[in-house]
Design a protein around this motif. Structure first.
Motif, short mmCIF file in Angstrom:
data_model
loop_
_atom_site.label_atom_id
_atom_site.label_comp_id
_atom_site.label_asym_id
_atom_site.label_seq_id
_atom_site.Cartn_x
_atom_site.Cartn_y
_atom_site.Cartn_z
N ASP A 89 66.90 45.32 38.84
CA ASP A 89 66.01 46.36 38.29
C ASP A 89 64.84 45.74 37.54
N GLU A 90 65.13 44.69 36.74
CA GLU A 90 64.06 44.02 36.01
C GLU A 90 63.06 43.38 36.97
N ALA A 91 63.57 42.75 38.02
CA ALA A 91 62.68 42.11 38.99
C ALA A 91 61.82 43.15 39.70
N GLN A 92 62.41 44.29 40.02
CA GLN A 92 61.65 45.35 40.67
C GLN A 92 60.56 45.88 39.73
N ASP A 93 60.91 46.08 38.47
CA ASP A 93 59.92 46.54 37.49
C ASP A 93 58.78 45.54 37.35
N TYR A 94 59.13 44.26 37.30
CA TYR A 94 58.12 43.21 37.18
C TYR A 94 57.21 43.20 38.40
N ALA A 95 57.80 43.32 39.59
CA ALA A 95 57.01 43.31 40.82
C ALA A 95 56.07 44.52 40.88
N GLN A 96 56.57 45.68 40.49
CA GLN A 96 55.72 46.87 40.49
C GLN A 96 54.57 46.71 39.49
N ASP A 97 54.88 46.16 38.33
CA ASP A 97 53.84 45.95 37.32
C ASP A 97 52.79 44.96 37.83
N ALA A 98 53.24 43.86 38.46
CA ALA A 98 52.30 42.86 38.99
C ALA A 98 51.45 43.48 40.11
N TYR A 99 52.06 44.30 40.95
CA TYR A 99 51.32 44.96 42.03
C TYR A 99 50.24 45.88 41.45
N GLU A 100 50.60 46.65 40.43
CA GLU A 100 49.63 47.57 39.83
C GLU A 100 48.49 46.81 39.15
N ARG A 101 48.83 45.72 38.43
CA ARG A 101 47.76 44.93 37.79
C ARG A 101 46.87 44.28 38.84
N GLY A 102 47.45 43.79 39.93
CA GLY A 102 46.65 43.20 41.01
C GLY A 102 45.74 44.21 41.65
N ARG A 104 44.53 46.93 40.24
CA ARG A 104 43.45 47.24 39.29
C ARG A 104 42.39 46.14 39.27
N SER A 105 42.87 44.88 39.29
CA SER A 105 41.92 43.75 39.28
C SER A 105 41.08 43.73 40.55
N LEU A 106 41.70 44.02 41.69
CA LEU A 106 40.97 44.05 42.96
C LEU A 106 39.91 45.15 42.95
N ARG A 107 40.28 46.33 42.48
CA ARG A 107 39.31 47.43 42.42
C ARG A 107 38.16 47.11 41.46
N GLY A 109 37.12 44.09 40.59
CA GLY A 109 36.29 43.04 41.20
C GLY A 109 35.40 43.60 42.29
N ALA A 110 35.93 44.50 43.11
CA ALA A 110 35.13 45.10 44.19
C ALA A 110 33.97 45.91 43.60
N ARG A 111 34.23 46.64 42.52
CA ARG A 111 33.15 47.40 41.87
C ARG A 111 32.08 46.47 41.32
N GLN A 112 32.50 45.37 40.72
CA GLN A 112 31.54 44.42 40.16
C GLN A 112 30.68 43.80 41.25
N VAL A 113 31.31 43.40 42.35
CA VAL A 113 30.55 42.80 43.45
C VAL A 113 29.59 43.84 44.04
N SER A 114 30.07 45.07 44.23
CA SER A 114 29.20 46.13 44.77
C SER A 114 28.01 46.38 43.85
N HIS A 115 28.28 46.39 42.57
CA HIS A 115 27.21 46.61 41.60
C HIS A 115 26.18 45.47 41.66
N GLN A 116 26.65 44.22 41.75
CA GLN A 116 25.73 43.08 41.80
C GLN A 116 24.92 43.09 43.10
N VAL A 117 25.58 43.44 44.22
CA VAL A 117 24.86 43.49 45.50
C VAL A 117 23.81 44.58 45.47
N ALA A 118 24.17 45.74 44.89
CA ALA A 118 23.21 46.84 44.83
C ALA A 118 22.04 46.50 43.92
N GLU A 119 22.29 45.80 42.84
CA GLU A 119 21.24 45.48 41.89
C GLU A 119 20.38 44.31 42.36
N TYR A 120 20.98 43.32 42.98
CA TYR A 120 20.25 42.13 43.45
C TYR A 120 20.55 41.88 44.93
#
Length: 144
Positions: A89-102, A104-107, A109-120
């Motif tokens: 159960d702990e491993a599953q909770d950890y994996a779900q948490d890591a998946y959610e954080r990953g 969020r980080s991917l989204r 990063g994609a917004r930041q790259v899109s913003h930079q491409v649109a601006e420059y």
């Protein structure tokens, strides 16, 4: 529970003692010898009954110990299963948490790259071209 051999053996032993005592008092060697023989038979039967009782008692104790050992083994297995379930159960909770954080980080990063491409857009095109050229050099360098 007392074995019947012990009871009948004690009775024969007592009867043999009485018969041998009567034979000794009356002077009858036959009664005296028969009494001692019955006394020996009774003592032997009593010992046999005691041995059976002891064996029965030992078997009961062994069965009790085996039942207790099985109960303890089952308890330990249950505890181990519970701990394994907790770890899973702990491993599953950890994996779900890591998946959610990953995610969020991917989204983010994609917004930041899109913003930079649109601006420059021109700078982004030059950077993409340089990255492509660098990858091309790396791939062609490995083939030689």
């Amino acid at each position: 529970m007392v074995d019947t051999n012990r009871i009948t053996g004690a009775a024969k032993d007592l009867g043999g003692k009485i018969q041998s005592a009567v034979g000794d008092l009356t002077g009858s060697h036959r009664d005296s010898a028969e009494g001692r023989f019955r006394e020996a038979q009774g003592a032997a039967e009593n010992v046999y009954g005691q041995a059976k009782d002891t064996a029965r008692h030992a078997a009961g104790k062994a069965q009790d110990f085996a039942g207790e050992a099985a109960g303890r083994a089952q308890d330990y297995a249950g505890r181990a299963g519970d701990r394994a379930q907790d770890f899973a159960d702990e491993a599953q909770d950890y994996a779900q948490d890591a998946y959610e954080r990953g995610s969020r980080s991917l989204r983010h990063g994609a917004r930041q790259v899109s913003h930079q491409v649109a601006e420059y857009p021109l700078a982004s095109l030059v950077i993409a071209g340089m990255v492509g050229f660098g990858l091309g050099l790396l791939v062609s360098a490995n083939r030689d």
